[in-house]
Design a protein around this motif. Sequence first.
Motif, PDB file in Angstrom:
ATOM      1  N   ASP A  50       5.672   4.441  -0.823  1.00  0.00           N
ATOM      2  CA  ASP A  50       5.636   5.896  -0.708  1.00  0.00           C
ATOM      3  C   ASP A  50       4.472   6.501  -1.494  1.00  0.00           C
ATOM      4  O   ASP A  50       4.075   7.628  -1.264  1.00  0.00           O
ATOM      5  CB  ASP A  50       6.962   6.508  -1.188  1.00  0.00           C
ATOM      6  N   TYR A  53      -0.821   6.044  -0.612  1.00  0.00           N
ATOM      7  CA  TYR A  53      -1.952   6.945  -0.396  1.00  0.00           C
ATOM      8  C   TYR A  53      -2.365   7.638  -1.692  1.00  0.00           C
ATOM      9  O   TYR A  53      -3.549   7.891  -1.922  1.00  0.00           O
ATOM     10  CB  TYR A  53      -1.630   7.967   0.694  1.00  0.00           C
ATOM     11  N   PHE A 154      -3.069   2.384   4.078  1.00  0.00           N
ATOM     12  CA  PHE A 154      -2.474   2.462   5.403  1.00  0.00           C
ATOM     13  C   PHE A 154      -1.745   1.168   5.740  1.00  0.00           C
ATOM     14  O   PHE A 154      -0.596   1.175   6.183  1.00  0.00           O
ATOM     15  CB  PHE A 154      -3.549   2.768   6.458  1.00  0.00           C
ATOM     16  N   LEU A 155      -2.437   0.046   5.541  1.00  0.00           N
ATOM     17  CA  LEU A 155      -1.836  -1.250   5.864  1.00  0.00           C
ATOM     18  C   LEU A 155      -0.624  -1.540   4.984  1.00  0.00           C
ATOM     19  O   LEU A 155       0.396  -2.044   5.468  1.00  0.00           O
ATOM     20  CB  LEU A 155      -2.877  -2.363   5.729  1.00  0.00           C
ATOM     21  N   ASP A 157       1.271   0.702   3.438  1.00  0.00           N
ATOM     22  CA  ASP A 157       2.341   1.642   3.774  1.00  0.00           C
ATOM     23  C   ASP A 157       3.041   1.212   5.056  1.00  0.00           C
ATOM     24  O   ASP A 157       4.259   1.228   5.158  1.00  0.00           O
ATOM     25  CB  ASP A 157       1.754   3.052   3.939  1.00  0.00           C
ATOM     26  N   ARG A 158       2.265   0.797   6.027  1.00  0.00           N
ATOM     27  CA  ARG A 158       2.818   0.424   7.325  1.00  0.00           C
ATOM     28  C   ARG A 158       3.523  -0.930   7.315  1.00  0.00           C
ATOM     29  O   ARG A 158       4.567  -1.101   7.909  1.00  0.00           O
ATOM     30  CB  ARG A 158       1.707   0.422   8.364  1.00  0.00           C
ATOM     31  N   TYR A 159       2.901  -1.908   6.639  1.00  0.00           N
ATOM     32  CA  TYR A 159       3.434  -3.274   6.667  1.00  0.00           C
ATOM     33  C   TYR A 159       3.907  -3.738   5.289  1.00  0.00           C
ATOM     34  O   TYR A 159       4.068  -4.943   5.082  1.00  0.00           O
ATOM     35  CB  TYR A 159       2.366  -4.242   7.187  1.00  0.00           C
TER      36      TYR A 159
END
Length: 193
Positions: A50, A53, A154-155, A157-159
């Motif tokens: 969380d 970023y 991004f990576l 957070d996503r994975y």
Amino acid sequence: MLRKLYDWCIGAAGKRRAAWALGAVSFAESSFFPIPPDTMLIPMALARPDKAYYYAAVCTVASVFGGMLGYAIGAYLYDSVGLWLISLYGYGDKVEAFREAYARWGSWIILIKGVTPIPYKIVTITSGFAGYNFPLFVLLSCITRGARFFLSAFLLDRYGPQARAAIEKRLGFWFTVFLVVLIGGIVAALYVM
């Protein structure tokens, strides 16, 4: 020992001063410190997806300010501190060629080398030494360092959960991959520049 370091970074992500430590490493890496902030960013973002970023923003801002220090070292202290740092990384005999390349390709050099595993301090110090346009240097540093850290965020957070499970299962392997990429980037820079 590797597990202890990883666990410390994971544990540090929950502490109030985690972002300050991450920022300090990111600042130092852009001007004189040899260890990239990814060594802290990745475990911290895995522990707190969380905040991935937020951590990327901290890395970006601190890295740009560290880059300004590196620029100043190149511009004002090159004969003492700058030359020593550049030589430490094996680039001492390539600075003149790099400065000539800066005259033609300065923007591309900053943009490309800022996202690679090549030590960014080489770019920052040489930018100052070459007298590269300072406002443009800062702008390009924001772009390239932001791209690097925000792509990681991004990576992660996503994975993040899948990546954390894979990393924790084979920590030694992933650490070795990280070292190979880092050392490979340095070696490639020695022969490409």
